[in-house]
Enzyme design. Structure first.
Site, PDB file in Angstrom:
ATOM      1  N   CYS A  73       7.978   1.503   3.286  1.00 18.11           N
ATOM      2  CA  CYS A  73       8.829   1.930   2.175  1.00 18.11           C
ATOM      3  C   CYS A  73       9.844   3.001   2.553  1.00 18.11           C
ATOM      4  O   CYS A  73      11.005   2.930   2.125  1.00 18.11           O
ATOM      5  CB  CYS A  73       7.981   2.391   0.992  1.00 18.11           C
ATOM      6  SG  CYS A  73       6.996   3.887   1.283  1.00 18.11           S
ATOM      7  N   HIS A 112       4.827   6.770  -1.634  1.00 17.99           N
ATOM      8  CA  HIS A 112       5.587   5.524  -1.807  1.00 17.99           C
ATOM      9  C   HIS A 112       6.980   5.864  -2.322  1.00 17.99           C
ATOM     10  O   HIS A 112       7.132   6.530  -3.354  1.00 17.99           O
ATOM     11  CB  HIS A 112       4.885   4.574  -2.771  1.00 17.99           C
ATOM     12  CG  HIS A 112       5.649   3.300  -2.973  1.00 17.99           C
ATOM     13  ND1 HIS A 112       5.990   2.471  -1.925  1.00 17.99           N
ATOM     14  CD2 HIS A 112       6.176   2.731  -4.101  1.00 17.99           C
ATOM     15  CE1 HIS A 112       6.672   1.439  -2.385  1.00 17.99           C
ATOM     16  NE2 HIS A 112       6.808   1.574  -3.699  1.00 17.99           N
ATOM     17  N   ASP A 127      12.585  -0.791  -6.605  1.00 19.46           N
ATOM     18  CA  ASP A 127      11.458  -0.627  -5.677  1.00 19.46           C
ATOM     19  C   ASP A 127      11.548  -1.714  -4.616  1.00 19.46           C
ATOM     20  O   ASP A 127      11.032  -2.810  -4.786  1.00 19.46           O
ATOM     21  CB  ASP A 127      10.143  -0.722  -6.453  1.00 19.46           C
ATOM     22  CG  ASP A 127       8.916  -0.515  -5.565  1.00 19.46           C
ATOM     23  OD1 ASP A 127       9.090  -0.149  -4.393  1.00 19.46           O
ATOM     24  OD2 ASP A 127       7.796  -0.727  -6.048  1.00 19.46           O
TER      25      ASP A 127
END
Length: 283
Positions: A73, A112, A127
């Site tokens: 991420c 994250h 995301d």
């Protein structure tokens, strides 16, 4: 802020096979997120093999675009943020806590990375770095849903940790912290994060003995009708509405599997090191 001057935007968009409008609109954001999630690969090989993951844009472009390797991420979002910044989008970076398999009373670290993109007075959760990420941004309102990909997602404003309110992303499943038929995937607040904050989180994920990405490799690939993962030597394939298929592979089979199934290329030296480390892990 996100060093977009160092980004070769044309090369990035060409890698995504994106030829659409470059205006900072919701339509552009939707198209870019979908293209990024389906095209840029996802793996934790650098943390498993080297305990080092670089976040500078030249290194990210070389790894994710030129060499066809994957990242996690922090890498995905740093690259995507630079592209959005160069295109003129306004956004805030945030950090979330992955909840799957965790006890909400003992939260995991906020490692994250995600973006909240502002468009005409509305904010959208983008995301792109989860691996099995939503194929579209989700409006930042309680009850918003995404049905663009093979699996739906639900966004709720609720208690997330120790009585504190925040946002929770839900995916289909059964969990005590979500409504019936849903389980919490990750939680986050709107506290702004900056590149230096991601550098700190990335250092923990890439090098700490307690990081799951250090102790074994994890690889993901999402397609519109299929989701593959490789967790150490366990290869799992899922199709919407069907039973998952799972099998154990041998260390020497992994480099070819990465290329054939996950679209991840490893050079001869790296493939040899990966096989050796996997054999040690299996032993």
């Amino acid at each position: 802020m996100w060093n977009s001057d160092d980004l070769d935007l044309d090369s990035y968009l060409a890698f995504l096979a994106y030829e659409g409008d470059r205006a900072p609109t919701l339509e552009t954001l939707r198209a870019l997120q979908r293209a990024h999630v389906l095209t840029v690969r996802w793996d934790t090989l650098d943390s498993f093999l080297y305990r080092e993951v670089r976040l500078d844009l030249p290194a990210l472009q070389d790894k994710l675009i030129r060499r066809g390797r994957g990242g996690y991420c922090f890498e995905h979002v740093t690259l995507f943020a630079a592209a959005l910044e160069k295109l003129g989008f306004r956004f805030t970076a945030v950090s979330g806590r992955v909840q799957l398999g965790a006890d909400s009373s003992r939260p995991r670290p906020a490692t994250h990375a995600m973006l909240l993109v502002e468009l005409e007075g509305t904010r959208w959760l983008s995301d792109v770095g989860f691996g099995a990420s939503p194929l579209e941004p989700i409006e930042l309102v309680d009850g918003a849903r995404s049905n663009a990909g093979p699996w739906p997602y639900l966004l709720r404003w609720q208690e997330i940790t120790h009585g504190s309110p925040g946002w929770a992303v839900h995916q289909p499943g059964d969990g005590a912290d979500g409504p019936e038929g849903w389980q919490v995937r990750q939680v986050f607040t709107e506290n702004p994060q900056y590149p230096v904050d991601y550098a700190v989180g990335n250092h923990f994920v890439a090098s700490n003995d307690r990081s799951p990405f250090v102790i074994r490799p994890y690889v993901q690939r999402l397609r519109t009708d299929r989701y593959d993962t490789l967790d150490a030597l366990t290869w799992t394939t899922e199709h919407p509405g069907r039973d998952r298929k799972q099998e154990t592979v041998q260390p020497h089979e992994v480099p070819k599997l990465l290329d054939d199934v996950f679209g991840i290329r490893t050079g001869p030296d790296e493939a040899e090191l990966l096989v050796r480390r996997l054999a040690d892990l299996a032993g």
